[in-house]
Scaffold this active site. Structure first.
Site, PDB file in Angstrom:
ATOM      1  N   ASP A   1       0.843  -1.211   0.000  1.00 47.27           N
ATOM      2  CA  ASP A   1       0.000   0.000   0.000  1.00 47.27           C
ATOM      3  C   ASP A   1       0.873   1.253   0.000  1.00 47.27           C
ATOM      4  O   ASP A   1       2.079   1.168   0.153  1.00 47.27           O
ATOM      5  CB  ASP A   1      -0.869   0.000   1.258  1.00 47.27           C
ATOM      6  CG  ASP A   1       0.000  -0.021   2.515  1.00 47.27           C
ATOM      7  OD1 ASP A   1       0.421   1.058   2.953  1.00 47.27           O
ATOM      8  OD2 ASP A   1       0.289  -1.121   3.037  1.00 47.27           O
TER       9      ASP A   1
ATOM     10  N   ASP B   1       0.578   3.668   2.300  1.00 47.97           N
ATOM     11  CA  ASP B   1       0.333   4.270   3.605  1.00 47.97           C
ATOM     12  C   ASP B   1      -0.765   5.337   3.441  1.00 47.97           C
ATOM     13  O   ASP B   1      -1.783   5.018   2.843  1.00 47.97           O
ATOM     14  CB  ASP B   1       1.636   4.806   4.215  1.00 47.97           C
ATOM     15  CG  ASP B   1       1.524   4.929   5.724  1.00 47.97           C
ATOM     16  OD1 ASP B   1       0.914   4.031   6.340  1.00 47.97           O
ATOM     17  OD2 ASP B   1       2.016   5.917   6.291  1.00 47.97           O
TER      18      ASP B   1
HETATM   19  N1  ADE Z   1       2.502  -2.922   6.770  1.00 47.84           N
HETATM   20  C1  ADE Z   1       1.918  -2.903   5.567  1.00 47.84           C
HETATM   21  N2  ADE Z   1       1.530  -1.650   5.243  1.00 47.84           N
HETATM   22  C2  ADE Z   1       1.880  -0.858   6.293  1.00 47.84           C
HETATM   23  C3  ADE Z   1       1.751   0.522   6.577  1.00 47.84           C
HETATM   24  N3  ADE Z   1       1.196   1.362   5.713  1.00 47.84           N
HETATM   25  N4  ADE Z   1       2.228   0.972   7.767  1.00 47.84           N
HETATM   26  C4  ADE Z   1       2.808   0.120   8.632  1.00 47.84           C
HETATM   27  N5  ADE Z   1       2.942  -1.180   8.426  1.00 47.84           N
HETATM   28  C5  ADE Z   1       2.497  -1.674   7.266  1.00 47.84           C
END
Ligand code: ADE
Length: 281
Positions: free
Chosen positions: A218, A220
């Site tokens: 992703d 974030d």
């Molecule tokens: N693991 C997978 N995506 C994450 C994110 N955006 N922040 C922290 N840990 C994660």
């Protein structure tokens, strides 16, 4: 007895994070339950063969993903792997991307880390025994280089690979706020996760080479147009990523076994400031 001990050891361990709860290609599997002075590891450790090489597999969050990143017994996990004679750990971890060019389904082999965790015991030392190991290069450069090569040699169709990235580790289990995400970008972090610290520190103290294969799930929550991370969103990409990760791991295991790369971690304590034995009671 020596025969039993020989079969209960492995040079190489895989710590599987979210999405990688087992290695489907492991053969001749046996499970070992190990107790440590730091309690039980996340799960039984599965010893098995991959490309003809014995590897130890440990699922970081335990069976059925029961442990939050803060609850993972990091010290017990590293101690248990050390007990099995492990000298190389490949950490497979889901991460968010903090940079536009690192996209979901890409894989990243970081070379730097920032530890923003808040409530984890991050050392084996204390109670009279003191050592300050170097964390200047928190991930083993030789093992990291090998992981990148393994990716290039594996047959991966979707996504690309990146190296030389900075992994910021947050406490979680919540994802970051937008302000935090923006702040981590200003720190020049590239990927964000919740588990590789203190794992990398403890591996270094245990003189075990440690490198990370990070699977991007992703963006974030900093990205102006991409949707902010949710568990659903990350899990969807995790499932796609896990198959690719297994291909890279198979190749990496073959390369590690063939080359047994020399690691800065293997003599970490020799170069650390250590309490002289006669000073200990
Ligand atoms: N693991 C997978 N995506 C994450 C994110 N955006 N922040 C922290 N840990 C994660």
């Amino acid at each position: 007895h020596t025969e039993v001990l020989a079969t209960l050891s492995a040079d190489i361990a895989i710590i599987g994070g979210s999405g990688l709860y087992q290695m489907s290609s492991l053969t001749n599997k046996r499970s070992v339950t190990i107790q440590t002075p730091y309690g039980s590891p996340s799960d039984d450790i599965v010893l098995g063969e991959l490309e003809g090489v014995t590897v130890a597999f440990l699922t970081r969050h335990g069976q059925g993903h029961r442990l939050t990143p803060s609850e993972v017994p990091y010290r017990a996990n590293i101690y248990a792997l050390k007990t099995l004679g492990v000298r190389y750990i490949v950490s497979v971890s889901a991460v968010g991307s903090l940079q536009a060019h690192l996209k979901p389904l890409d894989m990243v082999v970081p070379d730097q880390m920032i530890d923003m965790t808040k409530q984890r015991v991050s050392t084996f030392f204390g109670e009279g025994a003191v050592a300050h190991v170097s964390m200047a290069d928190p991930l083993c450069p030789a093992l990291a280089e090998l992981l990148t090569r393994a990716y290039d040699q594996a047959d991966i169709i979707e996504g690309t690979s990146h190296s030389k990235a900075t992994y910021v580790c947050i406490e979680g289990p919540q994802f970051s706020t937008r302000a935090e995400s923006e702040w981590y970008r200003q720190m020049q972090a590239d990927i964000i996760g919740m588990t590789n610290m203190p794992e990398a520190k403890l591996a270094r103290e245990a003189s075990i080479a440690y490198a990370t294969l990070a699977l991007v799930t992703d963006f974030d929550c900093w990205h102006p147009t991409e949707e902010a991370v949710s568990a659903d969103y990350a899990i969807k990409n995790l499932m796609k990523n896990a198959d690719n990760a297994q291909k890279v791991i198979r190749q990496a295991v073959a390369l590690i076994a063939a080359e047994l790369p020399e690691s800065i971690a293997h003599n970490a304590l020799a170069q650390a400031l250590v309490t002289p034995i006669d000073a200990m009671d």
